[in-house]
Design an enzyme around this catalytic site. Sequence first.
Site, PDB file in Angstrom:
ATOM      1  N   ARG A 289       0.800  -1.233   0.000  1.00  0.00           N
ATOM      2  CA  ARG A 289       0.000   0.000   0.000  1.00  0.00           C
ATOM      3  C   ARG A 289       0.829   1.277   0.000  1.00  0.00           C
ATOM      4  O   ARG A 289       0.435   2.252  -0.622  1.00  0.00           O
ATOM      5  CB  ARG A 289      -1.061  -0.008   1.102  1.00  0.00           C
ATOM      6  N   THR A 290       1.967   1.279   0.659  1.00  0.00           N
ATOM      7  CA  THR A 290       2.728   2.534   0.685  1.00  0.00           C
ATOM      8  C   THR A 290       3.207   2.877  -0.725  1.00  0.00           C
ATOM      9  O   THR A 290       3.022   3.993  -1.213  1.00  0.00           O
ATOM     10  CB  THR A 290       3.911   2.432   1.663  1.00  0.00           C
TER      11      THR A 290
ATOM     12  N   ARG B 102      11.851   3.671   0.367  1.00  0.00           N
ATOM     13  CA  ARG B 102      11.827   2.776   1.536  1.00  0.00           C
ATOM     14  C   ARG B 102      13.112   1.972   1.514  1.00  0.00           C
ATOM     15  O   ARG B 102      13.544   1.487   0.463  1.00  0.00           O
ATOM     16  CB  ARG B 102      10.608   1.847   1.456  1.00  0.00           C
TER      17      ARG B 102
ATOM     18  N   LYS C 213      24.936  -4.122  -7.017  1.00  0.00           N
ATOM     19  CA  LYS C 213      26.290  -4.103  -7.612  1.00  0.00           C
ATOM     20  C   LYS C 213      27.230  -3.220  -6.809  1.00  0.00           C
ATOM     21  O   LYS C 213      28.309  -2.868  -7.267  1.00  0.00           O
ATOM     22  CB  LYS C 213      26.222  -3.570  -9.045  1.00  0.00           C
TER      23      LYS C 213
ATOM     24  N   HIS D 185       8.172   6.206   9.841  1.00  0.00           N
ATOM     25  CA  HIS D 185       7.300   6.061   8.669  1.00  0.00           C
ATOM     26  C   HIS D 185       6.346   7.259   8.718  1.00  0.00           C
ATOM     27  O   HIS D 185       5.181   7.134   9.058  1.00  0.00           O
ATOM     28  CB  HIS D 185       6.548   4.730   8.771  1.00  0.00           C
TER      29      HIS D 185
HETATM   30  C1  NCD Z   1       3.973  -0.885   7.835  1.00  0.00           C
HETATM   31  C2  NCD Z   1       5.438  -0.694   7.549  1.00  0.00           C
HETATM   32  O1  NCD Z   1       5.915  -1.027   6.459  1.00  0.00           O
HETATM   33  O2  NCD Z   1       6.088  -0.175   8.432  1.00  0.00           O
HETATM   34  N1  NCD Z   1       3.218  -1.051   6.692  1.00  0.00           N
HETATM   35  C3  NCD Z   1       2.813   0.052   5.998  1.00  0.00           C
HETATM   36  O3  NCD Z   1       3.589   0.775   5.436  1.00  0.00           O
HETATM   37  N2  NCD Z   1       1.513   0.321   6.009  1.00  0.00           N
HETATM   38  C4  NCD Z   1       3.682  -1.855   8.909  1.00  0.00           C
HETATM   39  C5  NCD Z   1       4.185  -3.271   8.779  1.00  0.00           C
HETATM   40  O4  NCD Z   1       4.871  -3.642   7.838  1.00  0.00           O
HETATM   41  O5  NCD Z   1       3.843  -4.052   9.673  1.00  0.00           O
END
Ligand code: NCD
Length: 338
Positions: A57-58, A107, A86, A135
């Site tokens: 989702r992110t 990320r 690499k 986050h």
């Molecule tokens: C979370 C994350 O990646 O920190 N997910 C998200 O981005 N909605 C929570 C998780 O992975 O448990």
Amino acid sequence: MDFIGANILSVSQFERDDIDRVFAVADTMGPYARRQKVTRVLEGAILGNMFLEPSTRTRLSFGAAFNLLGGTVRETVGITASAMAKGESLYDTARVLSGYSDVICMRHPQEGSVAEFAAASRVPVVNGGDGANEHPTQALLDLYTIKKELEGHGRSLDKFRIAMIGDLKYGRTVHSLCKLLCLFSNVQIVLVSPPELAMPEDVVEKLRQSGHQVTISDQLEPSISHVDIVYSTRIQEERFASQEEANLYRGRFRLNREIFTRFAEPNTVIMHPLPRDSRAEANELDTDLNEHPSLAIFRQTDNGLLVRMALFALLLGVEGKVDQYSHEVRWHSRRNPV
Ligand code: NCD
């Protein structure tokens, strides 16, 4: 804070006014997210999405939010599929990718890596999660959801009760959310985890210094009895030294319809950043709650679009021009209101 051209790396950057600003812009994005209107305000702009840890989702909501504003998305997914496999440095990657993009969402498994990347980037960088650290956009959408849910019951962000449950040590969403809560007053927080997975001490200290009442517990049932929000989280198994160690904690707290009905107040709202671990040995949030009106997890993901659209509009300085470049949708849509 000056949003134009800024990096979004940590919730610590935000003052209360900034939150109000993001939420006010998010409120204007509904017609676009609901596909009632289309805007081309970001026509020609490119979002570089670089996701070096698993994400659904992110990554997709950053991409969809940018598309909904009329921009284009380019992405690379997973370290093995990128030139970092690499040996390319964060610095070089940032110099290169920022030549292709107008904004970058990233990320990465290491704490601090997104900030290091941002220092070399020529365009704004948004932290989509850096290891167990932060986050920020998830915390913003969580807070936006809490606000909407509380308002639905005639309440506000300045006096409410929340229980955060699960892996509070490695869960970056709860770290960021707690830091954001420090901007508000009179919040009662119950932190529920196995002692080994407790919220970092510095975060607890910040909450207390903000005047919030913090209670620590390792019991689910009594902790959800007198709260407005239950925020459940997944055991972050990928951050443990071994799967065996993670397995010691998976399944420790399981919220289901029976426990919720028996122990929680009827208006309590259930949240989770998702993904929930639906495997039998974990199952921290049971699917028997799927149709329960208190379950806000999919309202959270819908709200994520609005909040991410707002952030992009603010970072790129178009928040006042979205309607100017809009028209009605031309296709059939049977979407429910966001
Ligand atoms: C979370 C994350 O990646 O920190 N997910 C998200 O981005 N909605 C929570 C998780 O992975 O448990």
